[in-house]
Design an enzyme around this catalytic site. Structure first.
Site, short mmCIF file in Angstrom:
data_model
loop_
_atom_site.label_atom_id
_atom_site.label_comp_id
_atom_site.label_asym_id
_atom_site.label_seq_id
_atom_site.Cartn_x
_atom_site.Cartn_y
_atom_site.Cartn_z
N HIS A 52 0.85 -1.20 0.00
CA HIS A 52 0.00 0.00 0.00
C HIS A 52 0.88 1.24 0.00
CE1 HIS A 52 0.75 -0.46 4.31
NE2 HIS A 52 0.24 0.74 4.54
N HIS A 54 1.48 3.96 1.90
CA HIS A 54 2.03 4.74 3.01
C HIS A 54 3.57 4.83 2.92
CE1 HIS A 54 -1.78 4.18 5.66
NE2 HIS A 54 -1.88 5.20 4.83
N ASP A 56 6.00 4.76 5.00
CA ASP A 56 6.87 3.80 5.69
C ASP A 56 6.88 2.43 5.00
OD1 ASP A 56 4.19 3.50 6.65
OD2 ASP A 56 4.91 2.43 8.41
N HIS A 57 6.16 2.32 3.89
CA HIS A 57 6.16 1.08 3.08
C HIS A 57 6.79 1.28 1.71
CE1 HIS A 57 3.47 -1.26 5.84
NE2 HIS A 57 3.36 -0.02 6.31
N HIS A 110 -7.43 -0.53 5.63
CA HIS A 110 -6.37 0.36 6.14
C HIS A 110 -6.15 1.48 5.11
CE1 HIS A 110 -2.68 1.55 8.15
NE2 HIS A 110 -2.01 1.39 7.03
N ASP A 130 -0.18 -3.67 6.43
CA ASP A 130 -0.80 -3.13 7.65
C ASP A 130 -2.26 -3.55 7.76
OD1 ASP A 130 1.58 -1.87 8.26
OD2 ASP A 130 0.88 0.15 7.76
N HIS A 168 4.71 -4.36 11.20
CA HIS A 168 5.05 -3.64 12.44
C HIS A 168 5.14 -4.60 13.62
CE1 HIS A 168 4.57 0.55 11.01
NE2 HIS A 168 3.63 0.05 10.22
#
Ligand SMILES: [Zn+2]
Length: 256
Positions: A52, A54, A56-57, A110, A130, A168
């Protein structure tokens, strides 16, 4: 096939799947720790997979793709710069270099276009970003409770022995919430003991097993009487079914 979690940021795992000197990375939020890992292990990066959009990905995606000139797989329904193959439910990919095939599941909730990668066979694997966490699930930033409950149901239907790689390390705080929801769940108590022991030795609690999630993750247990009773007590009213129970749990967890 060897799978390593490269730690990044506060509590992310960037997953590296390696075979025969080549590697694919799932959700590279940062290029630097991946480059360091590849150099240390003597691996050549041959594919990038994203779940996805985001940061941090996908934050390290462009830099890694530019360096290694490898294909970049990701969700058809999200705007991610640099994707070379846009995927959605039911598609199957052969990940270049590592000799592994993955099937794509749409798991919105998410984010609106979130996908998951499933490897079937004798040792099934799931890369779920996530969406599902150990004893928890992702926040609903772009989707509805109906969508997320349906997405989690797809993951819950995978074989119990499936190893699930989420992005995470949230497990111990998720277990604290799960205990508040289901204080009578003995399997949850024993899980807490063994996950806490891993963290005490600085070991990851991920991957987790789908079977263990079915037994202890309250978000997959919205038809269990104790889970329903706790959600209704928290809501202060009767809840009309598993999606309403799920929505109440998610809301409760947001403020836990
Ligand atoms: Zn995310």
């Amino acid at each position: 096939m060897q799978i390593d979690g490269v730690p990044a940021f506060q509590d992310n795992y960037l997953w590296v799947i390696a075979a025969g000197g080549r590697a694919a990375v799932v959700d590279p939020g940062d290029a630097d720790p991946i480059e360091a890992f590849l150099a240390r292990e003597g691996l050549e990066l041959t594919a990038i997979l994203a779940t996805h959009h985001h940061g941090d990905h996908v934050g390290g995606l462009a830099e890694l793709a530019a360096h290694w000139k490898c294909p970049v797989f990701g969700p058809a329904g999200e705007r991610i710069a640099g994707l070379t193959q846009r995927l959605s439910e039911g598609e199957r990919i052969e990940v270049p270099g590592i000799g592994a095939s993955f099937e794509v599941l749409d798991v919105p909730g998410h984010t609106a276009g979130h996908i998951a990668y499933v490897h079937r066979g004798a040792a099934p694997l799931l890369f779920c970003g996530d969406t599902l966490f150990a004893c928890g699930c992702g926040r609903l930033f772009e989707g509805t409770p109906e969508q997320m409950a349906a997405s989690l149901a797809k993951l819950a239907a995978l074989p119990r022995e499936t190893r699930a790689f989420c992005a995470h390390e949230y497990t111990l705080s998720n277990i604290r919430f799960a205990e508040a929801v289901e204080p009578g769940n003995a399997r949850l108590r024993s899980r807490k003991a063994h996950e806490a022991a891993k963290r005490a030795h600085n070991q990851p609690t991920v991957p987790m097993l789908i079977g263990e999630e079915l037994d202890t993750n309250p978000f997959l247990r919205c038809t269990e009487p104790e889970v329903i009773a706790s959600a209704e007590r928290h809501a202060g009213r009767r809840l009309a079914g598993p999606v309403e129970v799920f929505a109440e749990l998610r809301q409760w967890k947001n403020n836990f």
